[in-house]
Design a protein around this motif. Sequence first.
Motif, PDB file in Angstrom:
ATOM      1  N   ALA A  38      -6.562   3.460  -4.724  1.00 21.14           N
ATOM      2  CA  ALA A  38      -7.944   3.709  -5.128  1.00 21.14           C
ATOM      3  C   ALA A  38      -8.467   2.617  -6.056  1.00 21.14           C
ATOM      4  O   ALA A  38      -9.650   2.269  -6.015  1.00 21.14           O
ATOM      5  CB  ALA A  38      -8.050   5.071  -5.818  1.00 21.14           C
ATOM      6  N   ALA A  39      -7.575   2.062  -6.901  1.00 21.17           N
ATOM      7  CA  ALA A  39      -7.984   1.007  -7.829  1.00 21.17           C
ATOM      8  C   ALA A  39      -7.986  -0.369  -7.177  1.00 21.17           C
ATOM      9  O   ALA A  39      -8.314  -1.356  -7.834  1.00 21.17           O
ATOM     10  CB  ALA A  39      -7.051   1.000  -9.033  1.00 21.17           C
ATOM     11  N   ARG A  40      -7.609  -0.432  -5.902  1.00 25.59           N
ATOM     12  CA  ARG A  40      -7.537  -1.697  -5.150  1.00 25.59           C
ATOM     13  C   ARG A  40      -6.445  -2.632  -5.679  1.00 25.59           C
ATOM     14  O   ARG A  40      -6.471  -3.832  -5.440  1.00 25.59           O
ATOM     15  CB  ARG A  40      -8.895  -2.413  -5.151  1.00 25.59           C
ATOM     16  CG  ARG A  40     -10.022  -1.586  -4.554  1.00 25.59           C
ATOM     17  CD  ARG A  40     -11.357  -2.340  -4.633  1.00 25.59           C
ATOM     18  NE  ARG A  40     -12.431  -1.583  -4.005  1.00 25.59           N
ATOM     19  CZ  ARG A  40     -13.177  -0.684  -4.630  1.00 25.59           C
ATOM     20  NH1 ARG A  40     -12.944  -0.404  -5.897  1.00 25.59           N
ATOM     21  NH2 ARG A  40     -14.138  -0.039  -3.997  1.00 25.59           N
ATOM     22  N   THR A  41      -5.491  -2.072  -6.416  1.00 21.32           N
ATOM     23  CA  THR A  41      -4.360  -2.863  -6.885  1.00 21.32           C
ATOM     24  C   THR A  41      -3.431  -3.208  -5.729  1.00 21.32           C
ATOM     25  O   THR A  41      -2.904  -4.317  -5.642  1.00 21.32           O
ATOM     26  CB  THR A  41      -3.583  -2.083  -7.963  1.00 21.32           C
ATOM     27  OG1 THR A  41      -4.444  -1.879  -9.089  1.00 21.32           O
ATOM     28  CG2 THR A  41      -2.343  -2.827  -8.405  1.00 21.32           C
ATOM     29  N   LEU A  42      -3.208  -2.245  -4.850  1.00 21.80           N
ATOM     30  CA  LEU A  42      -2.370  -2.442  -3.675  1.00 21.80           C
ATOM     31  C   LEU A  42      -3.128  -2.025  -2.424  1.00 21.80           C
ATOM     32  O   LEU A  42      -3.971  -1.124  -2.478  1.00 21.80           O
ATOM     33  CB  LEU A  42      -1.082  -1.615  -3.785  1.00 21.80           C
ATOM     34  CG  LEU A  42      -0.090  -1.994  -4.891  1.00 21.80           C
ATOM     35  CD1 LEU A  42       0.999  -0.928  -5.000  1.00 21.80           C
ATOM     36  CD2 LEU A  42       0.534  -3.352  -4.633  1.00 21.80           C
ATOM     37  N   THR A  43      -2.807  -2.660  -1.323  1.00 24.31           N
ATOM     38  CA  THR A  43      -3.390  -2.265  -0.043  1.00 24.31           C
ATOM     39  C   THR A  43      -2.486  -1.215   0.600  1.00 24.31           C
ATOM     40  O   THR A  43      -1.329  -1.030   0.204  1.00 24.31           O
ATOM     41  CB  THR A  43      -3.510  -3.465   0.891  1.00 24.31           C
ATOM     42  OG1 THR A  43      -2.195  -3.987   1.171  1.00 24.31           O
ATOM     43  CG2 THR A  43      -4.357  -4.566   0.250  1.00 24.31           C
ATOM     44  N   MET A  44      -2.999  -0.530   1.595  1.00 26.52           N
ATOM     45  CA  MET A  44      -2.200   0.488   2.272  1.00 26.52           C
ATOM     46  C   MET A  44      -0.930  -0.082   2.910  1.00 26.52           C
ATOM     47  O   MET A  44       0.138   0.529   2.801  1.00 26.52           O
ATOM     48  CB  MET A  44      -3.047   1.226   3.304  1.00 26.52           C
ATOM     49  CG  MET A  44      -3.902   2.336   2.725  1.00 26.52           C
ATOM     50  SD  MET A  44      -2.937   3.653   1.942  1.00 26.52           S
ATOM     51  CE  MET A  44      -2.173   4.428   3.375  1.00 26.52           C
ATOM     52  N   PRO A  45      -0.954  -1.246   3.588  1.00 19.56           N
ATOM     53  CA  PRO A  45       0.304  -1.789   4.118  1.00 19.56           C
ATOM     54  C   PRO A  45       1.317  -2.092   3.017  1.00 19.56           C
ATOM     55  O   PRO A  45       2.509  -1.842   3.186  1.00 19.56           O
ATOM     56  CB  PRO A  45      -0.140  -3.070   4.839  1.00 19.56           C
ATOM     57  CG  PRO A  45      -1.565  -2.820   5.204  1.00 19.56           C
ATOM     58  CD  PRO A  45      -2.130  -2.015   4.075  1.00 19.56           C
ATOM     59  N   GLY A 360      -1.295   4.576  10.339  1.00 19.26           N
ATOM     60  CA  GLY A 360      -1.226   5.236   9.039  1.00 19.26           C
ATOM     61  C   GLY A 360      -1.438   4.321   7.856  1.00 19.26           C
ATOM     62  O   GLY A 360      -1.835   4.771   6.784  1.00 19.26           O
ATOM     63  N   VAL A 361      -1.166   3.016   8.020  1.00 17.90           N
ATOM     64  CA  VAL A 361      -1.273   2.086   6.888  1.00 17.90           C
ATOM     65  C   VAL A 361      -2.407   1.085   7.074  1.00 17.90           C
ATOM     66  O   VAL A 361      -2.465   0.079   6.360  1.00 17.90           O
ATOM     67  CB  VAL A 361       0.066   1.351   6.656  1.00 17.90           C
ATOM     68  CG1 VAL A 361       1.131   2.311   6.156  1.00 17.90           C
ATOM     69  CG2 VAL A 361       0.520   0.627   7.915  1.00 17.90           C
ATOM     70  N   THR A 362      -3.282   1.326   8.025  1.00 18.25           N
ATOM     71  CA  THR A 362      -4.426   0.432   8.219  1.00 18.25           C
ATOM     72  C   THR A 362      -5.748   1.184   8.098  1.00 18.25           C
ATOM     73  O   THR A 362      -6.785   0.688   8.523  1.00 18.25           O
ATOM     74  CB  THR A 362      -4.351  -0.264   9.597  1.00 18.25           C
ATOM     75  OG1 THR A 362      -4.225   0.722  10.627  1.00 18.25           O
ATOM     76  CG2 THR A 362      -3.174  -1.218   9.656  1.00 18.25           C
ATOM     77  N   ARG A 363      -5.707   2.370   7.523  1.00 16.29           N
ATOM     78  CA  ARG A 363      -6.939   3.154   7.364  1.00 16.29           C
ATOM     79  C   ARG A 363      -7.584   2.875   6.021  1.00 16.29           C
ATOM     80  O   ARG A 363      -6.915   2.532   5.047  1.00 16.29           O
ATOM     81  CB  ARG A 363      -6.636   4.649   7.509  1.00 16.29           C
ATOM     82  CG  ARG A 363      -6.200   5.031   8.912  1.00 16.29           C
ATOM     83  CD  ARG A 363      -6.005   6.524   9.055  1.00 16.29           C
ATOM     84  NE  ARG A 363      -5.494   6.874  10.373  1.00 16.29           N
ATOM     85  CZ  ARG A 363      -6.252   7.108  11.433  1.00 16.29           C
ATOM     86  NH1 ARG A 363      -7.572   7.032  11.319  1.00 16.29           N
ATOM     87  NH2 ARG A 363      -5.720   7.418  12.593  1.00 16.29           N
ATOM     88  N   ASP A 364      -8.888   3.054   5.980  1.00 17.83           N
ATOM     89  CA  ASP A 364      -9.656   2.860   4.756  1.00 17.83           C
ATOM     90  C   ASP A 364      -9.527   4.115   3.892  1.00 17.83           C
ATOM     91  O   ASP A 364     -10.017   5.175   4.254  1.00 17.83           O
ATOM     92  CB  ASP A 364     -11.120   2.589   5.103  1.00 17.83           C
ATOM     93  CG  ASP A 364     -11.970   2.372   3.860  1.00 17.83           C
ATOM     94  OD1 ASP A 364     -11.393   2.213   2.766  1.00 17.83           O
ATOM     95  OD2 ASP A 364     -13.210   2.359   3.991  1.00 17.83           O
ATOM     96  N   CYS A 365      -8.850   3.979   2.759  1.00 16.72           N
ATOM     97  CA  CYS A 365      -8.651   5.122   1.857  1.00 16.72           C
ATOM     98  C   CYS A 365      -9.452   4.978   0.570  1.00 16.72           C
ATOM     99  O   CYS A 365      -9.225   5.726  -0.391  1.00 16.72           O
ATOM    100  CB  CYS A 365      -7.170   5.273   1.522  1.00 16.72           C
ATOM    101  SG  CYS A 365      -6.146   5.687   2.937  1.00 16.72           S
ATOM    102  N   VAL A 366     -10.364   4.011   0.532  1.00 20.64           N
ATOM    103  CA  VAL A 366     -11.155   3.761  -0.678  1.00 20.64           C
ATOM    104  C   VAL A 366     -12.601   4.194  -0.489  1.00 20.64           C
ATOM    105  O   VAL A 366     -13.199   4.820  -1.363  1.00 20.64           O
ATOM    106  CB  VAL A 366     -11.085   2.268  -1.071  1.00 20.64           C
ATOM    107  CG1 VAL A 366     -11.968   1.990  -2.284  1.00 20.64           C
ATOM    108  CG2 VAL A 366      -9.649   1.864  -1.361  1.00 20.64           C
ATOM    109  N   SER A 367     -13.183   3.882   0.655  1.00 22.55           N
ATOM    110  CA  SER A 367     -14.598   4.167   0.889  1.00 22.55           C
ATOM    111  C   SER A 367     -14.859   5.660   1.027  1.00 22.55           C
ATOM    112  O   SER A 367     -13.964   6.439   1.362  1.00 22.55           O
ATOM    113  CB  SER A 367     -15.078   3.456   2.160  1.00 22.55           C
ATOM    114  OG  SER A 367     -14.912   2.066   2.038  1.00 22.55           O
TER     115      SER A 367
END
Length: 555
Positions: A38-45, A360-367
């Motif tokens: 959520a903080a954009r520190t790490l990406t889902m992958p 599972g690791v390429t979805r947008d979880c922030v927007s």
Amino acid sequence: MALTKYNWILALITIFFCLSSFMNGANDVANSYATSVAARTLTMPQVGFLAMLTEFVGAVALGNRVTNTIKNGIISIKRFNGNPGSLMLAMAAAEFGSAGWLAIATSVGYPVSTTQTIVGALIGVGFAADSPVTWEWKSGSVSQVAASWVIAPLLAGCFAAIVFSTIKFGVLERSNPFALGMMAIPFYLAFTCAVLALFMVVEAPTAPSLEEFGAGKAVGIVLGVFFGILLLAYIFVRPYLHRRLVKGDSRIKFYHIPLGPLLMKDDPPLYWPAKADGVVVIDYYENAYSTKDSSVEHLSDSEKDVAISTSLEKANPLVVPTARNRIVTPEERFLAPSKHLPVAHPSRLYGFVKYFLFQGVTRDCVSHEDPRLQATHARCKVYDNRTEHLFTYCQVLSAMLMSIAHGSNDVANAVGPWAATYSTYRANEVATKVPTPVWMLVIAGFLLGAGFWFFGFKIIRALGNRITQMSPSRGFSTELGAAITVLLASRVGLPVSTTQCLAGATVGVALMNFDVRAVNWRQILFIFSGWILTLPCAGLLSGLVMAMALNAPHL
């Protein structure tokens, strides 16, 4: 002599164990990394890879080698004495109830406690088998589990707020936040590592008790780790941060940290340098609102006033900051390019494989597309991006700490019933405490990480910025506050859940904006309802299966 006539029970519980471990990873593992995404520190992958690693290490290296058959003694084992087949059936029903509820909760986005899920499943089994259930106030009892719904979030919220207040008033809101952050970050790194060392020394399931180990030794190790990491941070991390953030050298990456003092030279010897014109620091406060029209016209009058005034305070244009660029979905990335081809075409089959492995690791979880949530985010203060970037490294460490702790402790939730059934099957007698073979921990550790890899995005979305505006400093405080709560609570015997601790810690940090409307209380209510439903739903699933199995007619 093995209970060969119950081979079918062993086969069923093995299937349920795999599903339970997998869904445990999909639900509970996401707690550790939700704020980092959520903080954009790490990406889902990146989080997917880290989760696979840390959960496996926690489960295999630190996981409990002896598992209690009946979790926390929640039901009496005496009911099954002399009837090992019934115990096997009870454990299979409990594993089914746990796996079933975790699958349902994950599908709707409920972040629930896996420990309380297996406790609820065992309560259901106890009712069906007419086994006494522990209700009175004692360690691991039902009353303590219910009390933890309030105790855990409150404690974690307080600790997280204390951690964030030191950052907020000591660094972020000072006249020179970046300079102060550069001085403070080695101490926060050292403190985070010291907390991890404390866990490994006295709280890991394989570690001796504090009394056995000795308080003096434990203090010596923790202080040694603290000052050792502090020294290393000043020698290696500070030059790296100076080169990247002060000189703005985008060629520098985290793997250049070992160069240490060499990075202070005008032209340091860089191996595998990044692009010279790359981004040095991303915008950690980039608007997460993803609809096409992000103007204030989407909001009510009161919400509009907040967004406008906050925009002016932030020196931003008179709109809720421009909409986040829409991220390509896995369907568009992997399936759409070959959609026109026949189903059996190699390119289309390859697209299906990539979609299965990486969706599972390429979805947008922030927007998000919620104007009310946008107004909630607008009430949170915005701090200097470079200073926020300093805390990304602490946040990754604290997230890994939480994940390792989860892997070591919660692996028993899925392994316990399976290990009990396996041991009972082989020994032909009821097993109260059973050795847990390493191969079981290896399987469970892998499934925990795999569950997150495929379905963890659902809980990442629920726990991240759906509660409040998240940033690296806030995420670090949330994770560290929750970790401290879990460590302290376990010392005094309080049955807290990492899920509840992280939710409470997130609210505690959000309230440091000194505005109750900086929290999305609807999401908190949604999460809390999942906690309340866990015991009865898991118990109902397991109890029904157990009751039907015990009372089924037969020839």
